[in-house]
Structure formats: C-alpha cells, structure tokens
Design a protein around this motif. Structure first.
Motif, PDB file in Angstrom:
ATOM      1  N   ILE A  16      -5.968  -6.320  -5.467  1.00  0.00           N
ATOM      2  CA  ILE A  16      -5.200  -7.099  -4.510  1.00  0.00           C
ATOM      3  C   ILE A  16      -6.157  -7.677  -3.473  1.00  0.00           C
ATOM      4  N   GLN A  17      -6.090  -8.986  -3.305  1.00  0.00           N
ATOM      5  CA  GLN A  17      -6.941  -9.660  -2.325  1.00  0.00           C
ATOM      6  C   GLN A  17      -6.067 -10.555  -1.455  1.00  0.00           C
ATOM      7  N   LEU A  18      -6.250 -10.447  -0.136  1.00  0.00           N
ATOM      8  CA  LEU A  18      -5.485 -11.248   0.815  1.00  0.00           C
ATOM      9  C   LEU A  18      -6.442 -11.907   1.795  1.00  0.00           C
ATOM     10  N   ASP A  19      -6.443 -13.242   1.774  1.00  0.00           N
ATOM     11  CA  ASP A  19      -7.312 -14.030   2.657  1.00  0.00           C
ATOM     12  C   ASP A  19      -8.761 -13.545   2.609  1.00  0.00           C
ATOM     13  N   GLY A  20      -9.241 -13.295   1.391  1.00  0.00           N
ATOM     14  CA  GLY A  20     -10.639 -12.920   1.194  1.00  0.00           C
ATOM     15  C   GLY A  20     -10.934 -11.436   1.350  1.00  0.00           C
ATOM     16  N   ARG A  21      -9.947 -10.636   1.784  1.00  0.00           N
ATOM     17  CA  ARG A  21     -10.146  -9.195   1.951  1.00  0.00           C
ATOM     18  C   ARG A  21      -9.555  -8.454   0.759  1.00  0.00           C
ATOM     19  N   VAL A  22     -10.330  -7.563   0.156  1.00  0.00           N
ATOM     20  CA  VAL A  22      -9.820  -6.734  -0.933  1.00  0.00           C
ATOM     21  C   VAL A  22      -9.071  -5.560  -0.322  1.00  0.00           C
ATOM     22  N   LEU A  23      -7.798  -5.428  -0.699  1.00  0.00           N
ATOM     23  CA  LEU A  23      -6.947  -4.379  -0.143  1.00  0.00           C
ATOM     24  C   LEU A  23      -6.815  -3.175  -1.065  1.00  0.00           C
ATOM     25  N   ASP A  24      -6.918  -3.419  -2.375  1.00  0.00           N
ATOM     26  CA  ASP A  24      -6.780  -2.325  -3.340  1.00  0.00           C
ATOM     27  C   ASP A  24      -7.538  -2.715  -4.603  1.00  0.00           C
ATOM     28  N   GLY A  70      -2.619  -6.194   7.389  1.00  0.00           N
ATOM     29  CA  GLY A  70      -2.215  -7.477   7.937  1.00  0.00           C
ATOM     30  C   GLY A  70      -0.929  -8.005   7.333  1.00  0.00           C
ATOM     31  N   LEU A  71       0.004  -7.081   7.101  1.00  0.00           N
ATOM     32  CA  LEU A  71       1.273  -7.426   6.454  1.00  0.00           C
ATOM     33  C   LEU A  71       2.433  -7.282   7.424  1.00  0.00           C
ATOM     34  N   GLY A  72       3.474  -8.052   7.155  1.00  0.00           N
ATOM     35  CA  GLY A  72       4.757  -7.845   7.799  1.00  0.00           C
ATOM     36  C   GLY A  72       5.775  -7.605   6.703  1.00  0.00           C
ATOM     37  N   VAL A  73       6.524  -6.511   6.774  1.00  0.00           N
ATOM     38  CA  VAL A  73       7.477  -6.171   5.720  1.00  0.00           C
ATOM     39  C   VAL A  73       8.853  -5.928   6.334  1.00  0.00           C
ATOM     40  N   VAL A  74       9.856  -6.565   5.747  1.00  0.00           N
ATOM     41  CA  VAL A  74      11.245  -6.315   6.138  1.00  0.00           C
ATOM     42  C   VAL A  74      11.960  -5.751   4.918  1.00  0.00           C
ATOM     43  N   PHE A  75      12.346  -4.486   5.009  1.00  0.00           N
ATOM     44  CA  PHE A  75      13.044  -3.831   3.909  1.00  0.00           C
ATOM     45  C   PHE A  75      14.551  -4.043   4.047  1.00  0.00           C
ATOM     46  N   GLN A  76      15.269  -3.758   2.968  1.00  0.00           N
ATOM     47  CA  GLN A  76      16.724  -3.935   2.975  1.00  0.00           C
ATOM     48  C   GLN A  76      17.383  -3.166   4.114  1.00  0.00           C
ATOM     49  N   GLN A  77      16.889  -1.964   4.388  1.00  0.00           N
ATOM     50  CA  GLN A  77      17.536  -1.105   5.383  1.00  0.00           C
ATOM     51  C   GLN A  77      17.105  -1.421   6.815  1.00  0.00           C
ATOM     52  N   GLY A  78      16.122  -2.334   6.984  1.00  0.00           N
ATOM     53  CA  GLY A  78      15.639  -2.644   8.327  1.00  0.00           C
ATOM     54  C   GLY A  78      14.638  -1.629   8.842  1.00  0.00           C
ATOM     55  N   PRO A 102      -5.325   1.201   3.940  1.00  0.00           N
ATOM     56  CA  PRO A 102      -4.008   1.728   4.323  1.00  0.00           C
ATOM     57  C   PRO A 102      -3.058   0.614   4.761  1.00  0.00           C
ATOM     58  N   THR A 103      -1.783   0.897   4.648  1.00  0.00           N
ATOM     59  CA  THR A 103      -0.746  -0.088   4.961  1.00  0.00           C
ATOM     60  C   THR A 103      -0.944  -0.734   6.322  1.00  0.00           C
ATOM     61  N   GLU A 104      -1.191   0.079   7.345  1.00  0.00           N
ATOM     62  CA  GLU A 104      -1.251  -0.433   8.714  1.00  0.00           C
ATOM     63  C   GLU A 104      -2.461  -1.327   8.971  1.00  0.00           C
ATOM     64  N   GLY A 164       0.795  -1.218   0.000  1.00  0.00           N
ATOM     65  CA  GLY A 164       0.000   0.000   0.000  1.00  0.00           C
ATOM     66  C   GLY A 164       0.823   1.261   0.000  1.00  0.00           C
ATOM     67  N   ILE A 165       2.123   1.137  -0.190  1.00  0.00           N
ATOM     68  CA  ILE A 165       2.994   2.314  -0.286  1.00  0.00           C
ATOM     69  C   ILE A 165       2.780   3.004  -1.628  1.00  0.00           C
ATOM     70  N   VAL A 166       2.515   2.199  -2.651  1.00  0.00           N
ATOM     71  CA  VAL A 166       2.197   2.706  -3.986  1.00  0.00           C
ATOM     72  C   VAL A 166       0.820   2.172  -4.371  1.00  0.00           C
ATOM     73  N   PRO A 167      -0.161   3.030  -4.665  1.00  0.00           N
ATOM     74  CA  PRO A 167      -1.491   2.543  -5.053  1.00  0.00           C
ATOM     75  C   PRO A 167      -1.497   1.972  -6.465  1.00  0.00           C
ATOM     76  N   LEU A 168      -2.401   1.055  -6.720  1.00  0.00           N
ATOM     77  CA  LEU A 168      -2.549   0.498  -8.055  1.00  0.00           C
ATOM     78  C   LEU A 168      -3.128   1.529  -9.012  1.00  0.00           C
ATOM     79  N   ASP A 169      -2.685   1.483 -10.253  1.00  0.00           N
ATOM     80  CA  ASP A 169      -3.347   2.217 -11.324  1.00  0.00           C
ATOM     81  C   ASP A 169      -4.485   1.383 -11.898  1.00  0.00           C
ATOM     82  N   GLU A 170      -4.245   0.084 -11.972  1.00  0.00           N
ATOM     83  CA  GLU A 170      -5.264  -0.874 -12.383  1.00  0.00           C
ATOM     84  C   GLU A 170      -5.030  -2.162 -11.600  1.00  0.00           C
ATOM     85  N   GLY A 171      -6.053  -3.026 -11.587  1.00  0.00           N
ATOM     86  CA  GLY A 171      -5.896  -4.336 -10.979  1.00  0.00           C
ATOM     87  C   GLY A 171      -6.651  -4.466  -9.670  1.00  0.00           C
TER      88      GLY A 171
END
Length: 243
Positions: free
Chosen positions: A65-73, A87-95, A82-84, A56-63
């Motif tokens: 996204i569904q996660l476990d039955g929930r539409v996210l975008d 129900g995601l866990g994200v580990v970026f390169q920089q930590g 919104p990102t928070e 959710g950092i970048v919104p879709l232009d088209e398409g």
C-alpha cells in the motif's frame, strides 16, 4: 509477487488478505488525487475488508500500500505504518464518536492528537462545524444526536485531520434526504485534491459523487469504470444488479 502501479500522488495498492480458509481478498486499487472511487458489491464481497486493510486495522498478507509516495504496508519489506500515522480519515457506518465528548470536542480530537495547539484545533473544529451546519449541535453529546447527525459529526471529525485519503463506509446511513443532498454537494466541493473511497448502497448518491466505480465479488474485482459502464456489464447484472 507484489504488483502495484508506481505513482507518487494518490493511492496505489495491491491488497491480499485471507480472512478464512474460504475467503481471500485480492485486488489492486489506484486512486488519483481529486478522484472519488465507489466500492460496490454484495455483502461479504470484501468492501469493508479493503477499508480495514488500507486503514491498517487488518495487516496485509501480501501486497503493498502506497499513499502519496509513502509506503504504508509491505510485508515483504517489513513495513507496517500504524493507523494513526497513515494520514487517513475514516468514517465507519456506526460513526464511533466518543461518548464522553461533545460534538465540538469530537471534531477537535483529530487535530489535537496530531499535535495541534488547543486553540488551533478548536478553530479547525469550528470551521468544519460551520461547513457541515452543525452549530446548533456543537455542545451536544453523541447520545443526543440522531443517526444522520452523528454521521455528519463523524465526517467533520475525519475531515478535520486534513487526510490524504478519505474513506467513507456508508456515510449517509440514517441521513434525511436533505442531509444526503448537502453531504453530496459538500464532498464534491472539498474532495477536489484528495483521494476518496466510498462504500455505499445508495446508487443515486454514488452517481452524484463517484468518478469511478469498482464492483467487487468474492474478494475480487468484477467490473470497474463509470457507473454507466458497470451497470451494463453482464457480469454485474448477473451477480449484483440482476434484480
């Protein structure tokens, strides 16, 4: 026209994001629970943009996204979670650890933000501190951690939220060989019931943890399947592995 595989469990998405006049990401992703999928490809192929779109950092232009039955975008339906709240866990390169918090507080931050009482959040943090062998680092701040230690803390912080989808952008960057082995074994053990996406250049690590591999090139899927299959695909050899 939106095309997404219809599934109530795991991740299913069609992602279309235009980053410039010359680059558009356009791909479909489907990951069942218990599956770890690795995204490979040259720099600029769209791997990190895929993670940003799912997060959710970048919104879709088209398409969609569904996660476990929930539409996210879903731009057509006017849905954007919104990102928070995804129900995601994200580990970026920089930590991206919080400099003003020690290791224990960094890991407890996610559960506390989700509304868990402080004692419960601290107990969750302690469990992941023990699981990732971070006890000796619990009272340190990020500026006293090595790169590999910081990545392990970032992974623990992501897992402490019990995410439905775990996304790891080069999670073993800065880790020693021993830390990489421990991280691979940990991911194999704890990711049996959740969907996982990994961006990683270490092929040995990918072979250890990934059930399927997607090779990207210029915003599209070039090849998909097992590591053995994609390594022997002529298109992949020409574009990515031909060296």
């Amino acid at each position: 026209m939106t095309s997404v595989a219809q599934t109530t469990a795991g991740l299913s998405a069609r992602i279309v994001v235009s980053r410039s006049n010359t680059f558009t990401l356009d791909l479909e992703v489907a990951i069942e629970p218990g599956t770890t999928a690795a995204l490979l490809g040259p720099n600029g192929s769209g791997k990190s943009t895929t993670v940003d779109a799912l997060a959710g950092i970048v919104p879709l232009d088209e398409g969609r996204i569904q996660l476990d039955g929930r539409v996210l975008d879903d731009p057509d339906a006017g849905v954007f979670v919104p990102t928070e709240q995804r129900g995601l866990g994200v580990v970026f390169q920089q930590g991206l650890l919080f400099d003003h918090l020690d290791v224990a507080a960094n890991i407890a931050f996610g559960p506390r933000s989700a509304g868990r009482p402080s004692k419960q959040a601290d107990a969750i943090a302690r469990r992941w501190i023990d699981t990732l062998d971070l006890a000796d680092l619990a009272d340190r701040h990020p500026n006293r951690l090595s790169g590999g230690q910081a990545q392990r803390v970032a992974l623990a912080r992501a897992l402490a939220t019990d995410p439905d989808l775990l996304m790891l952008d080069e999670p073993i960057a800065g880790m020693s060989a021993r830390e990489r082995e421990l991280t691979a074994a940990l991911l194999q053990r704890i990711c049996k019931n959740r969907s996982v996406i990994v961006i990683e250049h270490d092929m040995d690590f990918v072979k250890q943890i990934a059930h399927k591999v997607t090779v990207m090139h210029q915003g599209k899927i070039l090849a998909e399947g097992s590591m053995e299959k994609v390594q022997n695909d002529p298109k992949v050899i020409d574009v990515y592995l031909g060296h």
